[in-house]
Design a protein around this motif. Structure first.
Motif, short mmCIF file in Angstrom:
data_model
loop_
_atom_site.label_atom_id
_atom_site.label_comp_id
_atom_site.label_asym_id
_atom_site.label_seq_id
_atom_site.Cartn_x
_atom_site.Cartn_y
_atom_site.Cartn_z
N ALA A 32 -6.87 -4.98 -29.46
CA ALA A 32 -6.12 -5.42 -30.63
C ALA A 32 -4.63 -5.34 -30.34
O ALA A 32 -4.17 -4.49 -29.60
CB ALA A 32 -6.46 -4.56 -31.84
N VAL A 36 -3.98 -7.38 -34.99
CA VAL A 36 -4.92 -8.50 -34.84
C VAL A 36 -5.95 -8.14 -33.78
O VAL A 36 -5.62 -7.65 -32.71
CB VAL A 36 -4.17 -9.78 -34.40
CG1 VAL A 36 -5.16 -10.91 -34.15
CG2 VAL A 36 -3.15 -10.19 -35.46
N ASP A 37 -7.22 -8.38 -34.09
CA ASP A 37 -8.27 -8.17 -33.09
C ASP A 37 -8.28 -9.39 -32.18
O ASP A 37 -8.89 -10.41 -32.51
CB ASP A 37 -9.63 -7.98 -33.77
CG ASP A 37 -10.72 -7.66 -32.77
OD1 ASP A 37 -10.44 -7.63 -31.55
OD2 ASP A 37 -11.87 -7.46 -33.20
N ALA A 38 -7.60 -9.28 -31.06
CA ALA A 38 -7.44 -10.42 -30.17
C ALA A 38 -8.77 -10.95 -29.66
O ALA A 38 -8.93 -12.15 -29.45
CB ALA A 38 -6.54 -10.04 -29.00
N ALA A 41 -10.15 -13.47 -32.10
CA ALA A 41 -9.32 -14.61 -32.47
C ALA A 41 -9.90 -15.91 -31.91
O ALA A 41 -10.20 -16.00 -30.72
CB ALA A 41 -7.91 -14.41 -31.94
N ASP A 46 -4.96 -17.33 -35.86
CA ASP A 46 -5.47 -15.99 -36.18
C ASP A 46 -4.45 -14.91 -35.84
O ASP A 46 -4.52 -13.79 -36.37
CB ASP A 46 -6.78 -15.71 -35.42
CG ASP A 46 -7.94 -16.52 -35.97
OD1 ASP A 46 -7.83 -17.03 -37.10
OD2 ASP A 46 -8.96 -16.65 -35.26
N PHE A 47 -3.50 -15.23 -34.95
CA PHE A 47 -2.43 -14.29 -34.62
C PHE A 47 -1.23 -14.47 -35.54
O PHE A 47 -0.29 -13.67 -35.50
CB PHE A 47 -1.97 -14.50 -33.17
CG PHE A 47 -2.97 -14.10 -32.14
CD1 PHE A 47 -2.97 -12.82 -31.60
CD2 PHE A 47 -3.93 -15.00 -31.69
CE1 PHE A 47 -3.89 -12.45 -30.64
CE2 PHE A 47 -4.86 -14.64 -30.73
CZ PHE A 47 -4.85 -13.35 -30.20
N GLY A 48 -1.25 -15.55 -36.33
CA GLY A 48 -0.10 -15.89 -37.14
C GLY A 48 0.75 -16.97 -36.51
O GLY A 48 1.91 -17.15 -36.88
N LYS A 52 3.40 -15.50 -32.31
CA LYS A 52 2.78 -14.18 -32.46
C LYS A 52 1.75 -13.94 -31.35
O LYS A 52 1.59 -12.80 -30.89
CB LYS A 52 2.11 -14.07 -33.83
CG LYS A 52 3.09 -14.07 -35.01
CD LYS A 52 3.99 -12.84 -34.95
CE LYS A 52 4.91 -12.79 -36.17
NZ LYS A 52 5.81 -11.60 -36.13
#
Length: 381
Positions: A32, A36-38, A41, A46-48, A52
């Protein structure tokens, strides 16, 4: 380039020795970044957003890759460009590994810090990896521009670059270079004709056998005539069992090499300053093309960096870098339409006559099964 690295252009094809014995990385990254749980994603959103994602990838600081020879489709420059652009260190291991090696590394190193973050594999191995649940779904920003049939609908894998089966020939050693598969049977080519690996392991060699099949009455449902062709080539004394590489070509050991056109074209550029006259022809009697495939390790040690790597490769910059290496990037049609393609590089691609044929997953699997039963006894044995 790699002797075993070989495999697939549009539709495609397409074990582990050194790959699994590599020293482990000294860095272990969390899954993460910034809350964010990479690993979960499925897009930059999902990261913004992409910025991000860049931040998260920079925090991880590393990307572990495998089976990317620097002289294969311009990967040396691609890796340097990614490192320079983002300040992320690319740990490149065992560049001469095969697609089979990559899949094995995903399985045997699960949960280990030296597991590959991403793989670049032939289409057939992409089908295998997806079925075995090895990949993480991810859709790059350009996902919708990638033609249907060249991507998994859920983003588990995506075609990246490809080319046509071609015949490379060092004219100063050979004399008159062959232009077709039929030419390869001529007595003047005794002991000169090599493949880039074993077709049961190498995607490019697999493509070479299938192209030979198409030139000898075979079809996408029948690769057997390709095996018979190489059996005949061996009986004539023309088949050279040495696995072709740039080094073997330069030494004169494999002056005629059946390989992807982008690899042979890249070798031509390497050899010209050394005084070699390496010519490249896409045979008109066996037009076969295939793409390689990108996928992210579901358990990638650097999950954000893995996703940023994909975004870079499918940007206009990344696609044009593959084109610079003589490969045909998957986004080439859309880039030609929007003007982002490097036209000078596109114009340098080897000419192709005829229509390429692309096998389905079922046809690819059937051809693999047939080769597994027949190749070694007929040709390699």
């Amino acid at each position: 380039m790699s002797a075993l690295r070989v495999a697939g252009l549009i539709a495609a094809l397409t074990v582990v020795t050194a790959a699994c014995g590599a020293a482990p990385s000294t860095q272990t990254q969390p899954s993460a970044a910034g809350g964010v749980d990479a690993k979960a994603a499925t897009s930059a959103a999902d990261f913004g957003g992409l910025d991000k994602l860049v931040e998260a990838a920079k925090k991880e600081g590393n990307l572990h890759v495998i089976a990317l020879p620097p002289d294969w489709a311009n990967y040396g420059e691609i890796i340097k460009a990614f490192e320079t652009k983002y300040g992320i260190k690319v740990e490149s291991e065992n560049p001469d590994a095969s697609s089979a090696d990559e899949i094995t590394a995903l399985k045997t190193r699960k949960g280990q810090p030296n597991a590959p973050d991403v793989v670049d594999i032939s289409q057939s191995w992409a089908f295998t990896g997806a079925k075995e649940g090895l990949f993480a779904p991810y859709k790059v920003q350009a996902f919708d521009k990638i033609p249907e049939g060249q991507k998994d609908p859920g983003g588990l894998w995506v075609n990246d670059y490809g080319g046509y089966v071609s015949i490379g020939c060092e004219a100063k050693k050979v004399g008159t270079c062959p232009q077709t598969f039929a030419d390869l049977l001529k007595p003047e080519y005794k002991g000169l004709v090599a493949l880039n690996g074993n077709p049961n392991k190498s995607g490019s060699a697999f493509g070479g056998v299938w192209a030979a099949s198409l030139s000898n009455g075979g079809s996408l449902d029948d690769i057997a005539p390709g095996v018979e062709f190489f059996k005949k080539l061996k009986a004539a004394g023309n088949f050279n069992p040495i696995e072709s590489t740039p080094a073997t070509v330069e030494k004169g050991e494999t002056p005629i090499s059946i390989d992807w056109d982008y690899l042979n074209a890249g070798y031509r550029e390497q050899f010209m300053p050394k005084g070699l006259d390496f010519q490249v022809a896409v045979p008109t009697d066996g037009v076969y093309a295939s793409y390689y495939v990108q996928a992210i390790n579901k358990d990638a040690p650097h999950p954000a960096a893995a996703r940023l790597w994909q975004e870079f490769l499918y940007s206009a910059e990344g696609q044009n870098l593959w084109l610079k290496g003589g490969a045909r990037p998957v986004l080439m049609p859309s880039m030609q339409a929007d003007g982002t393609i490097d036209k000078a590089l596109a114009d340098k691609l080897p000419p192709v006559q005829g229509e390429a044929q692309f096998p389905t997953e079922a046809q690819t699997k059937a051809a693999q099964d047939a080769l597994a039963k027949s190749w070694d006894a007929a040709v390699a044995g």
